[in-house]
Design a protein around this motif. Structure first.
Motif, PDB file in Angstrom:
ATOM      1  N   LEU A   1       0.889  -1.110  -0.113  1.00 35.83           N
ATOM      2  CA  LEU A   1       0.129   0.104   0.041  1.00 35.83           C
ATOM      3  C   LEU A   1       0.852   1.323  -0.168  1.00 35.83           C
ATOM      4  CD1 LEU A   1      -2.986   1.281   0.452  1.00 35.83           C
ATOM      5  CD2 LEU A   1      -2.563   1.101   2.734  1.00 35.83           C
ATOM      6  N   ALA A   2       2.036   1.140   0.729  1.00 38.01           N
ATOM      7  CA  ALA A   2       2.752   2.363   0.922  1.00 38.01           C
ATOM      8  C   ALA A   2       3.571   2.568  -0.370  1.00 38.01           C
ATOM      9  CB  ALA A   2       3.822   2.152   2.247  1.00 38.01           C
ATOM     10  N   ASP A   3       4.023   1.638  -0.972  1.00 34.40           N
ATOM     11  CA  ASP A   3       4.500   1.544  -2.295  1.00 34.40           C
ATOM     12  C   ASP A   3       3.838   2.295  -3.398  1.00 34.40           C
ATOM     13  OD1 ASP A   3       7.162   0.548  -1.257  1.00 34.40           O
ATOM     14  OD2 ASP A   3       6.468  -1.708  -1.909  1.00 34.40           O
ATOM     15  N   ALA A   4       2.462   1.794  -3.369  1.00 31.53           N
ATOM     16  CA  ALA A   4       1.538   2.359  -4.087  1.00 31.53           C
ATOM     17  C   ALA A   4       1.047   3.804  -4.071  1.00 31.53           C
ATOM     18  CB  ALA A   4       0.336   1.386  -4.441  1.00 31.53           C
ATOM     19  N   PHE A   5       0.899   4.070  -2.955  1.00 30.74           N
ATOM     20  CA  PHE A   5       0.197   5.369  -2.598  1.00 30.74           C
ATOM     21  C   PHE A   5       1.107   6.293  -1.629  1.00 30.74           C
ATOM     22  CE2 PHE A   5      -3.278   2.443  -3.332  1.00 30.74           C
ATOM     23  CZ  PHE A   5      -3.753   2.956  -4.370  1.00 30.74           C
ATOM     24  N   GLY A   6       2.337   5.807  -1.291  1.00 31.56           N
ATOM     25  CA  GLY A   6       3.163   6.581  -0.435  1.00 31.56           C
ATOM     26  C   GLY A   6       2.957   6.412   1.131  1.00 31.56           C
ATOM     27  N   THR A   7       4.034   6.482   1.881  1.00 33.98           N
ATOM     28  CA  THR A   7       3.743   6.035   3.325  1.00 33.98           C
ATOM     29  C   THR A   7       2.559   7.066   4.108  1.00 33.98           C
ATOM     30  OG1 THR A   7       6.239   5.898   3.143  1.00 33.98           O
ATOM     31  CG2 THR A   7       5.171   5.998   5.344  1.00 33.98           C
ATOM     32  N   GLU A   8       2.424   8.170   3.308  1.00 35.63           N
ATOM     33  CA  GLU A   8       1.427   9.048   4.095  1.00 35.63           C
ATOM     34  C   GLU A   8       0.039   8.515   4.108  1.00 35.63           C
ATOM     35  OE1 GLU A   8       3.624   9.861   1.463  1.00 35.63           O
ATOM     36  OE2 GLU A   8       4.612  11.462   2.007  1.00 35.63           O
ATOM     37  N   ARG A   9      -0.181   7.577   3.188  1.00 36.09           N
ATOM     38  CA  ARG A   9      -1.463   6.762   3.219  1.00 36.09           C
ATOM     39  C   ARG A   9      -1.528   5.929   4.572  1.00 36.09           C
ATOM     40  NH1 ARG A   9      -6.307   6.434   3.502  1.00 36.09           N
ATOM     41  NH2 ARG A   9      -7.398   4.447   2.861  1.00 36.09           N
ATOM     42  N   LEU A  10      -0.078   5.305   4.853  1.00 37.02           N
ATOM     43  CA  LEU A  10      -0.545   4.662   6.111  1.00 37.02           C
ATOM     44  C   LEU A  10      -0.657   5.620   7.381  1.00 37.02           C
ATOM     45  CD1 LEU A  10       2.747   2.345   5.720  1.00 37.02           C
ATOM     46  CD2 LEU A  10       0.326   1.880   5.238  1.00 37.02           C
ATOM     47  N   HIS A  11      -0.047   6.668   7.308  1.00 35.06           N
ATOM     48  CA  HIS A  11      -0.488   7.589   8.362  1.00 35.06           C
ATOM     49  C   HIS A  11      -2.021   8.087   8.424  1.00 35.06           C
ATOM     50  CE1 HIS A  11       0.237  11.816  10.513  1.00 35.06           C
ATOM     51  NE2 HIS A  11       1.378  10.893  11.434  1.00 35.06           N
ATOM     52  N   GLU A  12      -2.519   8.134   7.326  1.00 37.32           N
ATOM     53  CA  GLU A  12      -3.652   8.537   7.380  1.00 37.32           C
ATOM     54  C   GLU A  12      -4.672   7.451   8.005  1.00 37.32           C
ATOM     55  OE1 GLU A  12      -4.581   9.084   3.044  1.00 37.32           O
ATOM     56  OE2 GLU A  12      -3.540  11.040   3.010  1.00 37.32           O
ATOM     57  N   LEU A  13      -4.198   6.356   7.591  1.00 40.29           N
ATOM     58  CA  LEU A  13      -5.089   5.053   8.288  1.00 40.29           C
ATOM     59  C   LEU A  13      -4.805   5.167   9.840  1.00 40.29           C
ATOM     60  CD1 LEU A  13      -4.217   2.140   5.614  1.00 40.29           C
ATOM     61  CD2 LEU A  13      -6.501   3.533   6.187  1.00 40.29           C
ATOM     62  N   LEU A  14      -3.725   5.413  10.060  1.00 34.95           N
ATOM     63  CA  LEU A  14      -3.353   5.405  11.591  1.00 34.95           C
ATOM     64  C   LEU A  14      -3.920   6.689  12.165  1.00 34.95           C
ATOM     65  CD1 LEU A  14      -2.126   4.250  14.019  1.00 34.95           C
ATOM     66  CD2 LEU A  14       0.022   5.529  13.558  1.00 34.95           C
ATOM     67  N   LEU A  15      -4.274   7.750  11.582  1.00 36.12           N
ATOM     68  CA  LEU A  15      -4.741   8.954  12.015  1.00 36.12           C
ATOM     69  C   LEU A  15      -6.361   8.730  12.235  1.00 36.12           C
ATOM     70  CD1 LEU A  15      -4.224  11.851  12.733  1.00 36.12           C
ATOM     71  CD2 LEU A  15      -5.089  12.520  10.608  1.00 36.12           C
ATOM     72  N   GLU A  16      -6.857   7.777  11.451  1.00 36.75           N
ATOM     73  CA  GLU A  16      -8.381   7.678  11.587  1.00 36.75           C
ATOM     74  C   GLU A  16      -8.609   6.484  12.713  1.00 36.75           C
ATOM     75  OE1 GLU A  16      -9.623   5.733   8.105  1.00 36.75           O
ATOM     76  OE2 GLU A  16      -9.175   7.451   6.860  1.00 36.75           O
ATOM     77  N   ALA A  17      -7.815   5.636  13.204  1.00 37.18           N
ATOM     78  CA  ALA A  17      -7.820   4.363  14.018  1.00 37.18           C
ATOM     79  C   ALA A  17      -7.324   5.021  15.546  1.00 37.18           C
ATOM     80  CB  ALA A  17      -7.086   3.430  13.582  1.00 37.18           C
ATOM     81  N   ASP A  18      -6.151   5.689  15.445  1.00 35.25           N
ATOM     82  CA  ASP A  18      -5.302   6.294  16.699  1.00 35.25           C
ATOM     83  C   ASP A  18      -4.800   7.337  16.292  1.00 35.25           C
ATOM     84  OD1 ASP A  18      -3.929   6.290  19.116  1.00 35.25           O
ATOM     85  OD2 ASP A  18      -2.965   4.554  18.681  1.00 35.25           O
ATOM     86  N   PRO A  19      -5.375   8.550  16.657  1.00 33.83           N
ATOM     87  CA  PRO A  19      -4.961   9.897  16.713  1.00 33.83           C
ATOM     88  C   PRO A  19      -3.800  10.079  17.333  1.00 33.83           C
ATOM     89  CG  PRO A  19      -7.232  10.027  16.625  1.00 33.83           C
ATOM     90  CD  PRO A  19      -6.892   8.738  16.910  1.00 33.83           C
ATOM     91  N   ASN A  20      -3.847   9.732  18.597  1.00 40.52           N
ATOM     92  CA  ASN A  20      -2.690   9.998  19.413  1.00 40.52           C
ATOM     93  C   ASN A  20      -1.435   9.431  18.852  1.00 40.52           C
ATOM     94  OD1 ASN A  20      -4.188  11.424  21.340  1.00 40.52           O
ATOM     95  ND2 ASN A  20      -4.927   9.744  22.518  1.00 40.52           N
ATOM     96  N   ALA A  21      -1.637   8.116  18.596  1.00 45.85           N
ATOM     97  CA  ALA A  21      -0.278   7.429  18.042  1.00 45.85           C
ATOM     98  C   ALA A  21       0.092   8.126  16.934  1.00 45.85           C
ATOM     99  CB  ALA A  21      -0.318   6.094  17.706  1.00 45.85           C
ATOM    100  N   ALA A  22      -0.628   8.462  15.993  1.00 45.78           N
ATOM    101  CA  ALA A  22      -0.298   9.214  14.581  1.00 45.78           C
ATOM    102  C   ALA A  22       0.370  10.574  15.100  1.00 45.78           C
ATOM    103  CB  ALA A  22      -1.770   9.499  13.865  1.00 45.78           C
ATOM    104  N   GLY A  23       0.029  11.070  15.864  1.00 44.87           N
ATOM    105  CA  GLY A  23       0.621  12.392  16.278  1.00 44.87           C
ATOM    106  C   GLY A  23       2.186  12.224  16.802  1.00 44.87           C
TER     107      GLY A  23
END
Length: 319
Positions: A137-159
């Motif tokens: 997923l990161a190779d296709a859409f960038g590591t930022e996409r993983l960060h977006e997923l984490l932001l949705e699931a766990d904003p504190n960890a994403a921060g």
């Protein structure tokens, strides 16, 4: 009002700060004065053969002060915060039993905080299939996409995880997938009170001067043979994809040696990445409680800093 040290707890001195701020030299002076043994709180200095890029202290610079958790792994052996915590806790007990002061010095915030406040790490096994999916997923859409997923699931960890830190992003998502609980719930498992009589010191410096020191240090690393060090690691069979080889100085120079960038671009990228890393280090240390901040911006003298720090240690740990 200052509280007295608890006689039932071991004393623990901790010196943190951003890269290139001057922790190493100061730590030797303090260790000599307080009869301390140093535990390295650096996630990269555990690796053998990775000396220049990690600014590893030399035997001569140690000046006879015992150092621990340096050169304990090959670059292809994984190392984790949980392993650091276990090793550091045992060392603290051993050093204390010898009548000396345990002294953690370094800049890896999670590792150091895990010891200071007794983190209980989630025992989650690696799911290689899921990790491969996330890497794709990161190779296709960038590591930022993983960060977006984490932001949705766990904003504190994403921060607290950089959008480009693929390894930690995937690990945070993996924990959520397997446990159904956010990684940031780790904070709820953090002891409200340290298991130690804790003296936390953080060095800080005017940002422009710190960044200038970072750039000078990197130029010196190149002059000292950083390219040869990375080349030797690659020629020894250590892949540039290893977690250890993703460390600052190694991934940038490996990219040059593998023909992906020019040397000036690699050095410029290393300087930029290191400046950003120092900023993240300071952000981490700011959220830790009970921190004593020591401004080492020139022209403040070493004698004045030592007087200030020794007063804090006496007030916090006694002696």
């Amino acid at each position: 009002m200052l509280s007295s040290p608890d006689p039932n707890k071991p004393n623990l001195l901790v010196l943190v700060g951003p890269t290139a701020v001057g922790k190493t030299a100061l730590s030797i002076s303090l260790a000599k004065q307080w009869n301390a043994e140093i535990i390295s709180g650096d996630s990269m200095q555990v690796y053998r053969g990775m000396d220049i890029g990690t600014a590893k202290i030399s035997p001569q610079e140690m000046q006879g002060v015992p150092h621990h958790l340096i050169d304990i792994h090959s670059p292809d052996e994984p190392y984790s915060a949980a392993e650091f915590q276990s090793g550091a806790e045992q060392l603290i007990a051993d050093i204390t039993a010898r009548g000396k002061l345990p002294f953690i010095v370094g800049g890896t915030g999670l590792y150091i905080e895990s010891v200071c406040y007794g983190y209980q790490f989630t025992d989650v096994q690696q799911d290689e299939t899921y990790r491969a999916e996330m890497n794709d997923l990161a190779d296709a859409f960038g590591t930022e996409r993983l960060h977006e997923l984490l932001l949705e699931a766990d904003p504190n960890a994403a921060g607290r995880i950089h959008p480009n830190d693929r390894k930690r992003l995937i690990r945070a998502l993996e924990v959520i997938r397997q446990t159904g609980k956010p990684l940031s719930k780790q904070d709820e498992k953090k002891n409200k009170e340290s298991p130690y009589n804790l003296c936390l010191l953080c060095l800080t410096m005017d940002r422009a001067q710190l960044y200038a020191r970072i750039e000078t240090r990197i130029d010196q690393m190149v002059q000292l043979g950083l390219l040869e060090e990375v080349r030797n690691l690659l020629q020894s069979g250590y892949s540039s994809e290893l977690p250890s080889m993703q460390g600052l100085g190694y991934k940038e120079i490996a990219a040059y040696l593998e023909g992906n960038v020019t040397l000036p671009d690699a050095v410029a990228l290393l300087k930029r990445n290191t400046r950003r890393f120092a900023k993240r280090q300071l952000s981490w240390f700011r959220h830790m409680g009970d921190m004593h901040w020591i401004d080492v911006t020139p022209p403040s003298s070493e004698e004045e800093r030592l007087d200030q720090i020794n007063t804090i240690i006496r007030q916090t740990l006694g002696g």
